[in-house]
Write a protein that holds these residues in place. Structure first.
Motif, PDB file in Angstrom:
ATOM      1  N   UNK A 137       0.823  -1.211   0.000  1.00  0.00           N
ATOM      2  CA  UNK A 137       0.000   0.000   0.000  1.00  0.00           C
ATOM      3  C   UNK A 137       0.858   1.263   0.000  1.00  0.00           C
ATOM      4  N   UNK A 138       1.577   1.499   1.095  1.00  0.00           N
ATOM      5  CA  UNK A 138       2.254   2.780   1.261  1.00  0.00           C
ATOM      6  C   UNK A 138       3.448   2.964   0.330  1.00  0.00           C
ATOM      7  N   UNK A 139       4.227   1.893   0.125  1.00  0.00           N
ATOM      8  CA  UNK A 139       5.384   2.032  -0.763  1.00  0.00           C
ATOM      9  C   UNK A 139       4.976   2.338  -2.203  1.00  0.00           C
ATOM     10  N   UNK A 140       4.032   1.600  -2.806  1.00  0.00           N
ATOM     11  CA  UNK A 140       3.627   1.956  -4.178  1.00  0.00           C
ATOM     12  C   UNK A 140       3.066   3.365  -4.297  1.00  0.00           C
ATOM     13  N   UNK A 141       2.264   3.778  -3.305  1.00  0.00           N
ATOM     14  CA  UNK A 141       1.704   5.128  -3.352  1.00  0.00           C
ATOM     15  C   UNK A 141       2.815   6.172  -3.269  1.00  0.00           C
ATOM     16  N   UNK A 142       3.717   5.997  -2.293  1.00  0.00           N
ATOM     17  CA  UNK A 142       4.806   6.953  -2.111  1.00  0.00           C
ATOM     18  C   UNK A 142       5.721   7.021  -3.321  1.00  0.00           C
ATOM     19  N   UNK A 143       6.085   5.859  -3.875  1.00  0.00           N
ATOM     20  CA  UNK A 143       6.988   5.843  -5.018  1.00  0.00           C
ATOM     21  C   UNK A 143       6.306   6.365  -6.283  1.00  0.00           C
ATOM     22  N   UNK A 148       6.159  10.682 -10.159  1.00  0.00           N
ATOM     23  CA  UNK A 148       5.441  11.740 -10.874  1.00  0.00           C
ATOM     24  C   UNK A 148       6.054  13.108 -10.603  1.00  0.00           C
ATOM     25  N   UNK A 149       6.363  13.403  -9.330  1.00  0.00           N
ATOM     26  CA  UNK A 149       6.874  14.729  -8.974  1.00  0.00           C
ATOM     27  C   UNK A 149       8.292  14.970  -9.465  1.00  0.00           C
ATOM     28  N   UNK A 150       9.074  13.901  -9.654  1.00  0.00           N
ATOM     29  CA  UNK A 150      10.445  14.087 -10.124  1.00  0.00           C
ATOM     30  C   UNK A 150      10.554  14.070 -11.637  1.00  0.00           C
ATOM     31  N   UNK A 151       9.588  13.421 -12.307  1.00  0.00           N
ATOM     32  CA  UNK A 151       9.624  13.389 -13.773  1.00  0.00           C
ATOM     33  C   UNK A 151       8.692  14.413 -14.390  1.00  0.00           C
ATOM     34  N   UNK A 152       7.653  14.816 -13.627  1.00  0.00           N
ATOM     35  CA  UNK A 152       6.696  15.786 -14.137  1.00  0.00           C
ATOM     36  C   UNK A 152       5.689  15.216 -15.106  1.00  0.00           C
TER      37      UNK A 152
END
Length: 314
Positions: A137-143, A148-152
């Motif tokens: 749950x948390x790892x897939x969401x966080x990654x 998304x935020x690092x690649x845009x």
């Protein structure tokens, strides 16, 4: 309290491995890219093998013990508390805020959680629901957010395909599938000559993560970045104090747990932040000092609060 002493010895073991990583970097053994290599090998190879080996051998009903509700609820609320604090005071960018939330909710369920569950709680299988919750749950969401935020790039296809890019999740789900199949058939379906090499590779994950973490401390000044100092302290407070209180509230009043089950839920909630968060930060090259310092501070203070919980509830 012999069990408590044994658990504290687990922190000493971890500290020695981290110190070894620091000395390795100081002596420049492995060259300047050694830390990056350890992080990548652990992320893509060793850690998935570890999760598969642990979960495939774990009885399926133990993996989905009812305590997973407390672990999920307290972790989710702890992450939301940090995001609220960030919105009110810190104003970190999305990627750094994601690292802060992971630092606040992610438990060191393996290399500290296992000895704590074994020596204080008397049942190492109690960490299995946490492993599943974090990896599924948390790892897939966080990654996904970090990706998304690092690649845009934000597309439905990219979000739906994100689980395929998470080796830890793939290893975890594979282990759960083998556990379920083995329970159905009544015997472990993976032959030893296949399981043993997977297990051997997996056993290298924790040392590599800890050594890479120790390497990151070389030529750095932990807790010296003033722009993150308040957020780092907040992470430690949420992780070591607020999350155990949330777990107690959910377990005692929400689910009616008492005795050993209640004690286990609160102790496990007080585990420090897992080194995996630093591994994820390094993977995306974002918030690395923030992740490192949050892990370091929560790991230093966690034994104190675990001892207090043991004294009050054991």
């Amino acid at each position: 309290m012999p069990g408590l002493i044994s658990a504290m010895q687990g922190f000493v073991v971890i500290g020695i491995v981290i110190a070894t990583g620091y000395v390795t970097a100081r002596l420049q053994i492995g060259g300047k890219d050694a830390q990056m290599v350890l992080n990548r090998v652990s992320f893509f190879i060793s850690s998935p093998c570890l999760m598969f080996a642990i979960l495939s051998k774990e009885p399926i009903f133990e993996i989905f013990h009812s305590s997973i509700i407390v672990a999920f609820g307290s972790a989710m609320l702890a992450g939301l508390v940090f995001l609220l604090c960030n919105r009110l005071w810190f104003h970190l960018p999305a990627a750094d805020a994601t690292i802060g939330a992971l630092n606040s909710l992610y438990l060191n369920s393996n290399n500290i959680g296992l000895p704590v569950a074994t020596y204080i709680l008397g049942n190492p299988a109690l960490v299995a629901p946490i492993l599943v919750m974090q990896q599924a749950v948390f790892t897939p969401i966080g990654l996904t957010i970090l990706d998304i935020t690092t690649t845009g790039k934000v597309t439905a296809k990219r979000i739906l395909a994100q689980p395929l890019h998470q080796p830890l999740l793939i290893g975890s789900l594979g282990g759960i599938a083998v556990s379920a199949l083995s329970a159905h058939l009544g015997w472990y379906v993976i032959p030893n000559y296949i399981f043993d090499p997977i297990n051997m590779i997996g056993e290298s994950a924790v040392p590599m993560i800890l050594m890479a973490f120790g390497m990151s401390l070389h030529n750095s000044k932990p807790l010296k970045k003033t722009q993150h100092r308040g957020a780092i302290v907040t992470v430690a407070v949420i992780k070591n104090i607020i999350m155990p209180l949330l777990a107690f509230t959910l377990a005692y009043w929400g689910l009616g747990f008492r005795g050993a089950t209640l004690y286990a839920c609160v102790v496990l909630a007080a585990l420090p932040t897992g080194q995996n968060v630093y591994n994820y930060a390094a993977r995306y090259n974002v918030g690395m000092s923030f992740a490192r310092d949050g892990i370091l501070l929560s790991t230093m203070t966690s034994p104190i609060f675990i001892a207090i919980i043991a004294a009050l509830l054991s």
